[in-house]
Design a protein around this motif. Structure first.
Motif, PDB file in Angstrom:
ATOM      1  N   UNK A 246      42.461   8.679  -3.407  1.00 46.44           N
ATOM      2  CA  UNK A 246      41.527   9.795  -3.591  1.00 46.44           C
ATOM      3  C   UNK A 246      41.086  10.340  -2.233  1.00 46.44           C
ATOM      4  N   UNK A 247      40.868   9.448  -1.273  1.00 51.92           N
ATOM      5  CA  UNK A 247      40.496   9.897   0.075  1.00 51.92           C
ATOM      6  C   UNK A 247      41.602  10.765   0.682  1.00 51.92           C
ATOM      7  N   UNK A 248      42.837  10.332   0.487  1.00 54.53           N
ATOM      8  CA  UNK A 248      43.970  11.114   1.000  1.00 54.53           C
ATOM      9  C   UNK A 248      44.020  12.479   0.311  1.00 54.53           C
ATOM     10  N   UNK A 249      43.747  12.483  -0.983  1.00 55.41           N
ATOM     11  CA  UNK A 249      43.759  13.735  -1.748  1.00 55.41           C
ATOM     12  C   UNK A 249      42.656  14.668  -1.270  1.00 55.41           C
ATOM     13  N   UNK A 250      41.489  14.114  -0.995  1.00 56.27           N
ATOM     14  CA  UNK A 250      40.373  14.924  -0.502  1.00 56.27           C
ATOM     15  C   UNK A 250      40.729  15.552   0.847  1.00 56.27           C
ATOM     16  N   UNK A 251      41.364  14.770   1.704  1.00 58.00           N
ATOM     17  CA  UNK A 251      41.761  15.300   3.016  1.00 58.00           C
ATOM     18  C   UNK A 251      42.738  16.465   2.854  1.00 58.00           C
ATOM     19  N   UNK A 252      43.694  16.306   1.923  1.00 58.15           N
ATOM     20  CA  UNK A 252      44.673  17.381   1.689  1.00 58.15           C
ATOM     21  C   UNK A 252      44.000  18.608   1.079  1.00 58.15           C
ATOM     22  N   UNK A 253      43.079  18.379   0.129  1.00 57.07           N
ATOM     23  CA  UNK A 253      42.386  19.505  -0.519  1.00 57.07           C
ATOM     24  C   UNK A 253      41.457  20.227   0.452  1.00 57.07           C
ATOM     25  N   UNK A 254      40.828  19.475   1.351  1.00 62.96           N
ATOM     26  CA  UNK A 254      39.954  20.095   2.355  1.00 62.96           C
ATOM     27  C   UNK A 254      40.775  20.981   3.293  1.00 62.96           C
ATOM     28  N   UNK A 255      41.969  20.499   3.646  1.00 66.58           N
ATOM     29  CA  UNK A 255      42.848  21.304   4.502  1.00 66.58           C
ATOM     30  C   UNK A 255      43.290  22.572   3.769  1.00 66.58           C
ATOM     31  N   UNK A 256      43.578  22.437   2.480  1.00 67.51           N
ATOM     32  CA  UNK A 256      43.988  23.607   1.687  1.00 67.51           C
ATOM     33  C   UNK A 256      42.845  24.615   1.587  1.00 67.51           C
ATOM     34  N   UNK A 257      41.620  24.113   1.381  1.00 68.07           N
ATOM     35  CA  UNK A 257      40.459  25.007   1.313  1.00 68.07           C
ATOM     36  C   UNK A 257      40.295  25.782   2.610  1.00 68.07           C
ATOM     37  N   UNK A 258      40.482  25.098   3.725  1.00 71.25           N
ATOM     38  CA  UNK A 258      40.373  25.772   5.029  1.00 71.25           C
ATOM     39  C   UNK A 258      41.422  26.878   5.156  1.00 71.25           C
ATOM     40  N   UNK A 259      42.628  26.603   4.671  1.00 64.70           N
ATOM     41  CA  UNK A 259      43.685  27.620   4.726  1.00 64.70           C
ATOM     42  C   UNK A 259      43.338  28.820   3.838  1.00 64.70           C
ATOM     43  N   UNK A 260      42.814  28.533   2.640  1.00 64.01           N
ATOM     44  CA  UNK A 260      42.449  29.614   1.718  1.00 64.01           C
ATOM     45  C   UNK A 260      41.334  30.474   2.308  1.00 64.01           C
ATOM     46  N   UNK A 261      40.359  29.838   2.941  1.00 60.10           N
ATOM     47  CA  UNK A 261      39.272  30.584   3.565  1.00 60.10           C
ATOM     48  C   UNK A 261      39.787  31.443   4.715  1.00 60.10           C
ATOM     49  N   UNK A 262      40.739  30.924   5.444  1.00 63.67           N
ATOM     50  CA  UNK A 262      41.336  31.695   6.535  1.00 63.67           C
ATOM     51  C   UNK A 262      42.094  32.896   5.990  1.00 63.67           C
ATOM     52  N   UNK A 263      42.742  32.726   4.845  1.00 60.29           N
ATOM     53  CA  UNK A 263      43.478  33.828   4.240  1.00 60.29           C
ATOM     54  C   UNK A 263      42.536  34.931   3.747  1.00 60.29           C
ATOM     55  N   UNK A 264      41.345  34.545   3.284  1.00 59.48           N
ATOM     56  CA  UNK A 264      40.343  35.545   2.908  1.00 59.48           C
ATOM     57  C   UNK A 264      39.953  36.374   4.135  1.00 59.48           C
ATOM     58  N   UNK A 265      39.715  35.698   5.240  1.00 67.47           N
ATOM     59  CA  UNK A 265      39.348  36.405   6.472  1.00 67.47           C
ATOM     60  C   UNK A 265      40.463  37.351   6.908  1.00 67.47           C
ATOM     61  N   UNK A 266      41.709  36.883   6.770  1.00 63.07           N
ATOM     62  CA  UNK A 266      42.831  37.724   7.164  1.00 63.07           C
ATOM     63  C   UNK A 266      42.944  38.947   6.260  1.00 63.07           C
ATOM     64  N   UNK A 267      42.718  38.757   4.946  1.00 66.71           N
ATOM     65  CA  UNK A 267      42.778  39.875   4.005  1.00 66.71           C
ATOM     66  C   UNK A 267      41.665  40.878   4.288  1.00 66.71           C
ATOM     67  N   UNK A 268      40.473  40.379   4.591  1.00 63.49           N
ATOM     68  CA  UNK A 268      39.355  41.269   4.912  1.00 63.49           C
ATOM     69  C   UNK A 268      39.605  42.021   6.219  1.00 63.49           C
ATOM     70  N   UNK A 269      40.223  41.341   7.178  1.00 64.39           N
ATOM     71  CA  UNK A 269      40.532  41.993   8.450  1.00 64.39           C
ATOM     72  C   UNK A 269      41.582  43.082   8.259  1.00 64.39           C
TER      73      UNK A 269
END
Length: 291
Positions: A246-269
């Motif tokens: 579960x810890x490994x999964x959380x680390x992977x999901x946190x990384x995915x969330x960061x990527x998704x948030x970055x993609x929002x910023x890129x779309x807004x830009x």
């Protein structure tokens, strides 16, 4: 002449009208293109934000799973600790019961007596030996070997093979006094006889201890307690592995969330860049009221 002037004037009017229509049509096309791009940009931002929300929800669910896993691990660890304590208590109680009839106390007393006699026989022999030049030479050899060992281990210039050989030789030289003592004691009849009796006493103690271990291990209560403890230990291991997954999964999901948030910023830009481009082309500000 008047007819030609009228014709020219009419032609200029027609051309002017056609030009106005073309400009209007071009402007309408630009407006349509701008609106289409704006719609596309807005949809892109919306989709990316939905992806962020999904990633956040997934991460939240995983964190809840981690809390549950921690709780489950704590429970299994508690059960394992209790099972080990119960096993230790049973082993001590059953061992004490068998020791009363095993004869181990008598054998231990005989071993202590034999050790005392051997020490008494060996003491004068060793005292005499330590006064001899060969023993003092052996002591010097041991001291030199100890110093050499330190130097060899600190020498980074030696190859692994050379270092291994030199360490082996220095370690052997460190035993010079022990080897001399053993040879001398073996040559003394009194010490040799006392050493043999001590060895016999030690063998009897070891045999009785092995017999005790077999009796204890064969006891039904011990078997049951041991089985319970092993099952609890296995459950603890499984719970620990689950928590790590579960810890490994959380680390992977946190990384995915960061990527998704970055993609929002890129779309807004990208949307902002398109807006600026349209405003520049239209020569007027864009009042969409975006946040």
């Amino acid at each position: 002449m008047i007819h030609r002037l009228h014709y020219a004037s009419s032609l200029m009017l027609v051309l002017s009208l056609l030009s106005s229509f073309a400009l209007a049509d071009n402007k309408n096309n630009k407006n349509k293109n701008n609106a289409a791009q704006e719609k596309k940009d807005d949809q892109k931002i919306k989709n990316e934000k939905e992806d962020v929300k999904q990633a956040q929800d997934k991460l939240k669910d995983d964190q809840k799973d981690l809390q549950d896993a921690r709780k489950a691990l704590a429970e299994t660890e508690g059960k394992e600790k209790a099972a080990r304590q119960k096993l230790d208590e049973a082993r001590k109680r059953i061992e004490a019961k068998h020791e009363k009839t095993s004869g181990i106390d008598k054998a231990l007393a005989e071993q202590d007596a034999a050790k005392k006699k051997y020490d008494e026989a060996a003491a004068p022999v060793l005292t005499a030996l330590k006064a001899k030049p060969e023993y003092q030479a052996a002591e010097k050899k041991v001291a030199e070997a100890e110093a050499r060992l330190k130097a060899i281990r600190a020498d980074e210039g030696l190859s692994a093979d050379a270092k291994r050989k030199e360490i082996a030789q220095a370690s052997k030289d460190k035993l010079a006094t022990n080897e001399l003592e053993q040879i001398t004691l073996e040559g003394d009849s009194s010490a040799k006889t006392a050493r043999a009796k001590l060895a016999d006493a030690q063998d009897r103690v070891n045999q009785l201890r092995a017999k005790l271990r077999n009796l204890i291990d064969a006891d039904p209560e011990i078997k049951s307690a041991l089985q319970t403890m092993r099952a609890a230990a296995d459950a603890t291991e499984v719970a620990g592995q689950k928590m790590q997954r579960i810890r490994d999964k959380i680390a992977a999901d946190a990384a995915k969330l960061a990527r998704e948030q970055q993609q929002v910023k890129q779309a807004e830009a990208a949307d902002k860049a398109n807006d600026n481009k349209n405003n520049k082309n239209n020569k007027k500000p864009n009042n969409k009221g975006k946040k």
